[in-house]
Design an enzyme around this catalytic site. Structure first.
Site, short mmCIF file in Angstrom:
data_model
loop_
_atom_site.label_atom_id
_atom_site.label_comp_id
_atom_site.label_asym_id
_atom_site.label_seq_id
_atom_site.Cartn_x
_atom_site.Cartn_y
_atom_site.Cartn_z
N ARG A 292 -31.91 38.54 -22.58
CA ARG A 292 -31.05 37.93 -21.46
C ARG A 292 -29.67 38.23 -21.84
NH1 ARG A 292 -32.86 32.02 -20.76
NH2 ARG A 292 -31.52 31.97 -19.43
N ARG B 287 -37.74 25.57 -20.00
CA ARG B 287 -37.91 26.68 -19.31
C ARG B 287 -38.55 27.75 -20.27
NH1 ARG B 287 -32.42 28.12 -16.36
NH2 ARG B 287 -33.15 30.30 -17.17
N LYS C 204 -23.43 27.52 -15.81
CA LYS C 204 -23.24 27.69 -14.31
C LYS C 204 -24.14 26.61 -13.25
CE LYS C 204 -25.34 31.79 -14.83
NZ LYS C 204 -25.66 31.91 -16.18
N ARG D 105 -25.74 39.56 -9.71
CA ARG D 105 -25.83 39.66 -11.17
C ARG D 105 -25.49 41.23 -11.43
NH1 ARG D 105 -28.92 35.36 -12.76
NH2 ARG D 105 -29.48 35.37 -15.03
N ARG E 284 -31.74 22.49 -23.79
CA ARG E 284 -31.75 22.16 -22.32
C ARG E 284 -33.00 21.63 -22.02
NH1 ARG E 284 -30.01 26.96 -18.53
NH2 ARG E 284 -31.60 28.17 -19.83
P1 AP5 Z 1 -27.03 25.57 -17.62
O1 AP5 Z 1 -26.03 24.82 -16.64
O2 AP5 Z 1 -28.25 25.32 -17.65
O3 AP5 Z 1 -26.43 27.00 -17.75
P2 AP5 Z 1 -26.79 28.21 -16.79
O4 AP5 Z 1 -25.37 29.13 -17.03
O5 AP5 Z 1 -26.95 27.77 -15.65
O6 AP5 Z 1 -27.72 28.95 -17.65
P3 AP5 Z 1 -29.02 29.65 -17.14
O7 AP5 Z 1 -29.91 30.23 -18.48
O8 AP5 Z 1 -29.72 28.88 -15.99
O9 AP5 Z 1 -28.52 31.07 -16.64
P4 AP5 Z 1 -29.38 32.47 -16.32
O10 AP5 Z 1 -28.26 33.06 -15.40
O11 AP5 Z 1 -29.98 32.97 -17.59
O12 AP5 Z 1 -30.69 31.86 -15.81
P5 AP5 Z 1 -31.17 31.94 -14.31
O13 AP5 Z 1 -32.00 30.81 -13.99
O14 AP5 Z 1 -30.11 32.35 -13.19
O15 AP5 Z 1 -26.38 25.10 -19.12
C1 AP5 Z 1 -27.41 25.43 -20.35
C2 AP5 Z 1 -27.34 23.99 -21.28
O16 AP5 Z 1 -26.04 23.75 -21.73
C3 AP5 Z 1 -27.84 22.87 -20.64
O17 AP5 Z 1 -28.56 22.04 -21.39
C4 AP5 Z 1 -26.58 22.09 -20.44
O18 AP5 Z 1 -26.58 20.64 -20.16
C5 AP5 Z 1 -25.92 22.55 -21.40
N1 AP5 Z 1 -24.19 22.62 -21.03
C6 AP5 Z 1 -23.67 22.70 -19.81
N2 AP5 Z 1 -22.11 22.81 -19.96
C7 AP5 Z 1 -22.21 22.45 -21.22
C8 AP5 Z 1 -20.82 21.98 -22.08
N3 AP5 Z 1 -19.60 22.22 -21.32
N4 AP5 Z 1 -20.73 21.56 -23.31
C9 AP5 Z 1 -22.06 21.54 -23.80
N5 AP5 Z 1 -23.22 21.81 -23.39
C10 AP5 Z 1 -23.18 22.19 -22.01
O19 AP5 Z 1 -32.10 33.13 -14.23
C11 AP5 Z 1 -33.18 33.20 -15.08
C12 AP5 Z 1 -34.01 34.50 -14.92
O20 AP5 Z 1 -34.40 34.86 -13.29
C13 AP5 Z 1 -33.15 35.91 -15.20
O21 AP5 Z 1 -33.27 35.88 -16.73
C14 AP5 Z 1 -33.96 36.93 -14.14
O22 AP5 Z 1 -35.26 37.35 -14.88
C15 AP5 Z 1 -33.96 36.21 -12.95
N6 AP5 Z 1 -32.94 36.29 -11.82
C16 AP5 Z 1 -32.21 35.39 -11.62
N7 AP5 Z 1 -31.47 35.93 -10.54
C17 AP5 Z 1 -31.55 37.19 -10.56
C18 AP5 Z 1 -30.94 38.15 -9.66
N8 AP5 Z 1 -29.80 37.78 -9.08
N9 AP5 Z 1 -31.20 39.40 -10.14
C19 AP5 Z 1 -32.34 39.57 -11.05
N10 AP5 Z 1 -32.91 38.60 -11.54
C20 AP5 Z 1 -32.57 37.45 -11.30
#
Ligand code: AP5
Length: 214
Positions: A170, A159, A13, A88, A127
């Site tokens: 997660r 991270r 994402k 979410r 990552r």
């Molecule tokens: P990446 O692009 O980083 O993936 P992502 O989907 O953004 O993953 P996240 O781990 O950031 O998602 P998340 O939703 O768990 O975390 P968030 O920060 O929102 O890609 C991942 C890896 O794969 C990278 O190394 C990339 O290079 C590689 N990659 C990408 N595309 C690829 C491909 N096609 N092929 C191969 N490799 C590839 O949330 C973190 C925490 O914050 C949550 O757990 C929660 O505690 C809190 N939080 C955030 N938002 C909320 C909310 N709305 N409500 C409540 N809590 C929240």
């Protein structure tokens, strides 16, 4: 154009939201990044969020919603935005609709990045994130110039929630709390399913096609 990305942790994402924002000239609004910044700054909100993030749990709505409500009203978001990590849960989606309706706007597309669980752990553990730019790399699939330095020599960070013992809850939370959004947005005719498996550039092109971005 207001776009939302949903998908499991590590689906890509953030990677794809950065590319779509560059294409559309609109800001990325990533709640995870905003919460990590608050945590790093040591604010009360950041300390509260940390209690949940380190366990792989969702941060309570009252912490997250205010952040988003303020951010979508900033001037740079007037032409559009890409929301990454919000909503979410169905209640968050309902509130987002109300916030946008008050502003006279509405979501145009919800991009669902589909990636099987079997690939998630490898993506997350490989990552690395640029300390200054927030640029997302993968040691194998989107490698930085060196394992600990990104473009321009910036330091690369791991991270805290990317440890295997935190990734598991997660994923469980995604299935229980976020996956119901697929049907919810599907019923509204806004869902654009995109296969998130394959080269990063190919996924980007598939997203552009899915939302009619040229
Ligand atoms: P990446 O692009 O980083 O993936 P992502 O989907 O953004 O993953 P996240 O781990 O950031 O998602 P998340 O939703 O768990 O975390 P968030 O920060 O929102 O890609 C991942 C890896 O794969 C990278 O190394 C990339 O290079 C590689 N990659 C990408 N595309 C690829 C491909 N096609 N092929 C191969 N490799 C590839 O949330 C973190 C925490 O914050 C949550 O757990 C929660 O505690 C809190 N939080 C955030 N938002 C909320 C909310 N709305 N409500 C409540 N809590 C929240």
């Amino acid at each position: 154009m207001d776009v939302v990305f949903i998908g499991p942790p590590g689906a890509g994402k953030g990677t794809q939201a950065q590319r779509l924002c560059a294409k559309l000239g609109v800001p990325q609004i990533a709640t995870g990044d905003m919460l990590r910044a608050a945590r790093k700054a040591g604010t009360e909100l950041g300390r509260k969020a940390d209690e949940f993030m380190k366990l792989g749990a969702l941060v309570p709505d009252e912490v997250v919603i205010g952040l988003v409500e303020e951010r979508v009203q900033e001037p740079d978001a007037a032409p559009g935005f890409v929301l990454d990590g919000f909503p979410r849960t169905v209640p968050q989606a309902e509130i987002l609709d109300k916030i946008l309706a008050k502003l006279g706007r509405a979501i145009a597309h919800v991009v669902l990045l589909e990636v099987p669980d079997a690939l998630i752990l490898e993506r997350i553990t490989g990552r690395r994130v640029g300390e200054t730019t927030g640029r997302i790399y993968h040691l194998k699939y989107d490698p930085p110039p060196s394992p600990d330095r990104g473009e321009g020599g910036e330091r690369l960070l791991l991270r805290e929630d990317d440890r295997e013992d935190v990734v598991r809850p997660r994923l469980v939370n995604y299935s229980a709390l976020t996956a119901p959004l697929v049907a919810w947005y599907g019923n509204k005719g806004l869902l654009r399913r995109v296969d998130g498996v394959g080269a990063v550039d190919d996924v980007t092109q598939a997203i552009f096609r899915a939302i009619g971005a040229r």
